[in-house]
Design an enzyme around this catalytic site. Structure first.
Site, PDB file in Angstrom:
ATOM      1  N   GLY A  86       2.082   2.158   5.695  1.00 17.22           N
ATOM      2  CA  GLY A  86       2.955   1.840   5.869  1.00 17.22           C
ATOM      3  C   GLY A  86       3.727   2.440   7.723  1.00 17.22           C
ATOM      4  O   GLY A  86       4.516   1.538   8.389  1.00 17.22           O
ATOM      5  N   GLU A 109       5.626  -3.283   1.099  1.00 17.07           N
ATOM      6  CA  GLU A 109       5.814  -2.932   0.019  1.00 17.07           C
ATOM      7  C   GLU A 109       5.438  -1.517  -0.756  1.00 17.07           C
ATOM      8  O   GLU A 109       3.618  -1.853  -0.479  1.00 17.07           O
ATOM      9  CB  GLU A 109       5.783  -4.299  -1.333  1.00 17.07           C
ATOM     10  CG  GLU A 109       6.119  -5.569  -1.329  1.00 17.07           C
ATOM     11  CD  GLU A 109       7.553  -5.536  -1.685  1.00 17.07           C
ATOM     12  OE1 GLU A 109       7.566  -4.235  -2.063  1.00 17.07           O
ATOM     13  OE2 GLU A 109       7.980  -5.972  -1.274  1.00 17.07           O
ATOM     14  N   GLY A 139       1.037  -1.716   0.132  1.00 18.88           N
ATOM     15  CA  GLY A 139       0.024  -0.321  -0.346  1.00 18.88           C
ATOM     16  C   GLY A 139       0.788   1.704  -0.044  1.00 18.88           C
ATOM     17  O   GLY A 139       1.926   1.631  -0.031  1.00 18.88           O
ATOM     18  N   SER A 140       0.330   2.301   0.677  1.00 19.50           N
ATOM     19  CA  SER A 140       1.102   3.380   0.415  1.00 19.50           C
ATOM     20  C   SER A 140       1.949   4.019   1.519  1.00 19.50           C
ATOM     21  O   SER A 140       2.178   3.049   2.870  1.00 19.50           O
ATOM     22  CB  SER A 140      -0.494   4.488   0.828  1.00 19.50           C
ATOM     23  OG  SER A 140      -0.807   4.665   2.242  1.00 19.50           O
ATOM     24  N   CYS A 153       3.032   0.189  -8.570  1.00 18.96           N
ATOM     25  CA  CYS A 153       4.482   1.017  -7.764  1.00 18.96           C
ATOM     26  C   CYS A 153       5.348   1.041  -8.101  1.00 18.96           C
ATOM     27  O   CYS A 153       5.919   1.688  -8.254  1.00 18.96           O
ATOM     28  CB  CYS A 153       4.491   0.141  -6.430  1.00 18.96           C
ATOM     29  SG  CYS A 153       4.884  -1.703  -6.499  1.00 18.96           S
TER      30      CYS A 153
END
Length: 500
Positions: A241, A258, A236-237, A292
């Site tokens: 994180g 990630e 995700g963003s 991403c």
């Protein structure tokens, strides 16, 4: 044209999804292709998560005792079921996530590929025999299953990222709990049904080995905070994180993060410019910029800048944008209005600091958000160039010195994927040594990683690694074992401790 809701229902029926799971729930699923509602999905009540975690824990205790090659057999059967369901699953990915058909099919193929990789891995979970300084002793390392693995995935790869984690986690002896994106629950239901068919053929998989948790943020938080979950893989963003990482660290759990990627590519004077054009075009416009690994920054040498930008403008002006089910387009929709608004905000911010914007306009109207990919000539790496916007925006800048532009390339918060286009081996090697990203490519773009290599990045990308190489080690715990087969008890480092 058949309504997408009707077609989706037929796909889900063929894939074996219980109709009550997507027709009698409270969470809506809509397609970004038209905005049409596809179904109402049943969610997991937060109060039920404790029972799900108990079941996953019990399944792990059984599964860890199954020999690894036998665990690999389950994944082999899963790969067979995915092959049989590939066309239907690919179509569903296109409908629910908005990918063009070749990308939808490619995502399902990625699942098949990681199954193949994991099956071979099930006979290669190797440890080491280690030289020991003590006579009559043997020292070795052994890898053991870790525990319950939680997977939190994002909308842009609604099924492949789960498969990267699940295939490895299963052959390593773990159970899996998956919390998919709220934007793509139907694809999650479908692949879980396909996995269920593999379990039925396998015959003796423990109940609760692989579970699906459809719902909101609270389910992901439960995976992050519960001590029964040994590892959480979260995609995700960077903002997400920042929340997940300290909570996992606080209970000493493992994390595979990630997160964001502000990926750059350099085109050197010696580059094959036609090849570079194709690589940059796919990297910047593929998946409507919603990867991403999307190419977001492009550095062009002064000597080729004007000609290359002219070719890029032509490519951007002619690329097909629209519904990928109705025509041979290359750029589908943004996932929703929020993504569109973020793109327009970034383009406005770029213009405010001197950027020259080409493209970026909305195509059509209604409940879907199609946009022309944007090419933005920037005076430098300023303003929104330093941030990731999950949309098809490519910021283009000039350079004249390779070492200086590599430093500029590295001067952003994320460190996922990078590329250089050059036919000068010295330039290529200098770049590979200096790029601070987890992925560094020569003469291909930033997108399109294969499953054989470990996938992930540095800095604010999170440091996690998934998929190939030795990523499997994250899903296991290492034990160093020493066996004394002598009648003496020598201590290491020559320590003496004699008792009568």
């Amino acid at each position: 044209m058949v309504q997408l809701g009707q077609e989706t229902g037929a796909l889900l029926d063929r894939l074996g999804v219980d109709r009550t799971l997507w027709t009698e729930g409270s969470m809506p699923s809509a397609t970004p292709l038209t905005g049409e509602r596809l179904g109402m999905v049943q969610v997991v009540d937060a109060a039920a998560i404790d029972n799900r975690l108990d079941a996953a824990t019990a399944a792990f205790r059984v599964w860890r005792r199954v020999p690894a090659p036998r665990r690999g057999e389950l994944v082999r059967l899963w790969g067979e079921e995915l092959r049989a369901a590939k066309d239907d699953l690919a179509r569903l990915v296109t409908i629910e996530a908005g990918k063009i058909p070749s990308e939808g099919a490619g995502e399902v193929q990625e699942m098949i590929d990681i199954c193949d990789f994991a099956v071979g891995l099930s006979r290669q979970l190797y440890g080491l025999t280690i030289a020991t300084e003590r006579r009559g002793h043997r020292m070795m390392e052994v890898w053991h299953p870790l525990g319950v693995v939680g997977v939190i995935s994002a909308f842009n790869f609604p099924v492949a990222v789960w498969a990267w984690n699940a295939a490895l986690a299963l052959v390593c002896g773990n159970s899996v709990l998956w919390k998919p994106s709220e934007k793509t629950p139907l694809t999650a239901l479908a692949v879980q049904a396909v996995f269920g068919r593999a379990e039925a053929r396998f015959g003796d998989a423990p109940e609760g080995l692989s579970q699906l948790l459809i719902g909101g943020r609270e389910l992901g938080e439960a995976l992050v905070d519960d001590r029964r979950v040994a590892l959480v893989s979260a995609t995700g963003s960077t903002r997400m994180g920042r929340s997940v990482a300290p909570r996992l660290a606080g209970r000493f759990a493992r994390a595979i993060l990630e997160l964001g990627g502000n990926n750059g590519a350099i085109v050197a004077p010696s580059a094959d410019l036609d090849l570079a054009l194709r690589g940059v075009a796919f990297g910047a416009m593929g998946t409507a910029g919603q990867r991403c690994t999307t190419t977001r920054r492009l550095f062009l040498h002064d000597s080729i800048y004007d000609g290359f930008v002219a070719k890029l403008k032509a490519a951007y002006a002619t690329v097909g944008v629209g519904n990928p089910l109705e025509s041979e387009v290359l750029v589908g929709p943004l996932i929703d209005r929020a993504a569109y608004d973020a793109m327009q905000d970034a383009l406005g911010a770029a213009a405010a600091v001197g950027g020259i914007v080409h493209g970026g306009e909305r195509v059509g109207d209604g409940g879907s958000f199609y946009v022309k990919p944007a090419l933005v000539e920037m005076p430098g790496q300023v303003g929104p160039v330093r941030d990731e916007t999950f949309a098809p925006i490519l910021y283009v800048m000039r350079y004249d010195d390779l070492d200086a532009v590599i430093d500029l390339h590295n001067d952003v918060a994320a460190g996922l994927s990078s590329a250089i286009f050059t036919t000068d081996v010295r330039e290529a090697e200098r770049f590979l040594v200096a790029s601070d990203c987890g992925i560094a490519n020569v003469n291909l773009g930033t997108s399109g990683a294969e499953i054989g290599g470990a996938f992930g990045g540095e800095k604010e990308t999170g440091g996690g690694r998934e998929s190939g190489s030795d990523s499997w080690r994250q899903y296991m715990r290492r034990a160093t074992n020493t066996i004394n087969y002598s009648n003496a008890l020598p201590l290491a480092q020559g320590v003496l401790f004699e008792i009568d």
